[in-house]
Design a protein around this motif. Structure first.
Motif, short mmCIF file in Angstrom:
data_model
loop_
_atom_site.label_atom_id
_atom_site.label_comp_id
_atom_site.label_asym_id
_atom_site.label_seq_id
_atom_site.Cartn_x
_atom_site.Cartn_y
_atom_site.Cartn_z
N GLN A 1 33.03 6.51 -4.11
CA GLN A 1 32.58 6.95 -5.43
C GLN A 1 31.55 5.95 -5.90
N LYS A 2 30.40 6.44 -6.36
CA LYS A 2 29.30 5.55 -6.71
C LYS A 2 28.67 5.99 -8.03
N GLU A 3 28.42 5.04 -8.92
CA GLU A 3 27.73 5.35 -10.17
C GLU A 3 26.23 5.36 -9.89
N ILE A 4 25.57 6.46 -10.23
CA ILE A 4 24.16 6.65 -9.91
C ILE A 4 23.25 6.21 -11.05
N LYS A 5 23.51 6.74 -12.25
CA LYS A 5 22.55 6.52 -13.34
C LYS A 5 23.19 6.83 -14.68
N ASP A 6 22.70 6.17 -15.74
CA ASP A 6 23.07 6.53 -17.11
C ASP A 6 22.10 7.62 -17.56
N LEU A 7 22.65 8.67 -18.15
CA LEU A 7 21.84 9.80 -18.60
C LEU A 7 21.80 9.85 -20.12
N ASN A 8 20.70 10.36 -20.66
CA ASN A 8 20.56 10.54 -22.11
C ASN A 8 20.59 12.03 -22.44
N ASP A 9 21.04 12.36 -23.63
CA ASP A 9 21.02 13.73 -24.14
C ASP A 9 21.72 14.74 -23.24
N VAL A 10 22.93 14.40 -22.79
CA VAL A 10 23.75 15.35 -22.04
C VAL A 10 24.59 16.13 -23.05
N PRO A 11 24.46 17.45 -23.09
CA PRO A 11 25.19 18.26 -24.08
C PRO A 11 26.65 18.47 -23.69
N CYS A 12 27.55 17.64 -24.16
CA CYS A 12 28.97 17.72 -23.80
C CYS A 12 29.59 19.02 -24.31
N ARG A 13 30.37 19.66 -23.48
CA ARG A 13 31.04 20.92 -23.84
C ARG A 13 32.28 20.65 -24.69
N ASN A 14 32.75 19.42 -24.73
CA ASN A 14 33.96 19.10 -25.45
C ASN A 14 33.68 18.55 -26.85
N CYS A 15 32.81 17.57 -26.96
CA CYS A 15 32.58 16.93 -28.26
C CYS A 15 31.28 17.37 -28.93
N ASP A 16 30.39 18.05 -28.22
CA ASP A 16 29.12 18.56 -28.76
C ASP A 16 28.25 17.47 -29.39
N LYS A 17 28.40 16.23 -28.94
CA LYS A 17 27.59 15.14 -29.50
C LYS A 17 26.25 15.00 -28.79
N GLY A 18 26.19 15.31 -27.53
CA GLY A 18 24.94 15.13 -26.78
C GLY A 18 24.53 13.68 -26.70
N SER A 19 25.53 12.80 -26.63
CA SER A 19 25.26 11.37 -26.69
C SER A 19 24.83 10.77 -25.37
N GLY A 20 25.00 11.47 -24.30
CA GLY A 20 24.64 10.93 -22.99
C GLY A 20 25.86 10.82 -22.11
N GLY A 21 25.65 10.24 -20.94
CA GLY A 21 26.76 10.10 -20.01
C GLY A 21 26.34 9.35 -18.76
N LYS A 22 27.25 9.27 -17.81
CA LYS A 22 26.98 8.61 -16.55
C LYS A 22 27.07 9.63 -15.43
N LEU A 23 26.15 9.52 -14.48
CA LEU A 23 26.17 10.37 -13.30
C LEU A 23 26.92 9.62 -12.20
N ILE A 24 27.96 10.26 -11.66
CA ILE A 24 28.80 9.70 -10.61
C ILE A 24 28.69 10.59 -9.38
N LYS A 25 28.63 9.97 -8.20
CA LYS A 25 28.57 10.71 -6.94
C LYS A 25 29.79 10.34 -6.11
N THR A 26 30.47 11.36 -5.57
CA THR A 26 31.56 11.12 -4.62
C THR A 26 31.17 11.74 -3.29
N PHE A 27 31.58 11.10 -2.20
CA PHE A 27 31.26 11.63 -0.87
C PHE A 27 32.18 11.00 0.17
N ASN A 28 32.24 11.64 1.32
CA ASN A 28 32.93 11.11 2.49
C ASN A 28 31.86 10.68 3.47
N PHE A 29 32.15 9.65 4.27
CA PHE A 29 31.18 9.24 5.27
C PHE A 29 31.87 8.70 6.51
#
Length: 128
Positions: A13-41
């Motif tokens: 599991q790897k943190e890729i990037k901090d994002l701005n203005d992500v429209p959350c479906r739960n809180c409707d704040k659009g405050s941003g978030g983190k992009l996480i990637k999971t994978f097998n190798f």
């Protein structure tokens, strides 16, 4: 992690990037978030040879809700492309649960409570 001599299969599991203005479906704040990637190798002497089962998730900064996003959008953001994530791109992983109390299983991509050592959905070991 699974070893066969010097070969092995591992989940990551790897943190890729901090994002701005992500429209959350739960809180409707659009405050941003983190992009996480999971994978097998598959690795040889701990050198990754090839990856599979790549999944991308966004964690809302406001409420901690966890969402899966389409793989092509996640890869585009990881490459540095200017891609917007819309409300409709966010697929809730588990309704009402937050990332802070959960881990993401690297094998099946499901949210699992933080104190679980093994994933209850697929049986993969989460913590060492």
């Amino acid at each position: 992690m699974f070893f066969i001599g010097v070969f092995g299969i591992q989940n990551k599991q790897k943190e890729i990037k901090d994002l701005n203005d992500v429209p959350c479906r739960n809180c409707d704040k659009g405050s941003g978030g983190k992009l996480i990637k999971t994978f097998n190798f598959f690795h040889f002497f701990f050198i990754p040879i090839f990856k599979w089962n790549e999944k991308y998730y966004v964690i809302c900064s406001g409420c901690g809700s966890l969402y899966e996003i389409p793989q092509e959008k996640g890869k585009g953001i990881e490459r540095g492309d200017n891609i917007d994530i819309s409300y409709w791109d966010l697929r809730p992983v588990e309704t009402g649960h937050t990332y802070s109390a959960h881990n993401i299983c690297g094998h099946c991509g499901k949210a699992v409570e933080a104190d679980y050592e093994y994933c209850p959905y697929c049986g993969t070991k989460i913590r060492s």
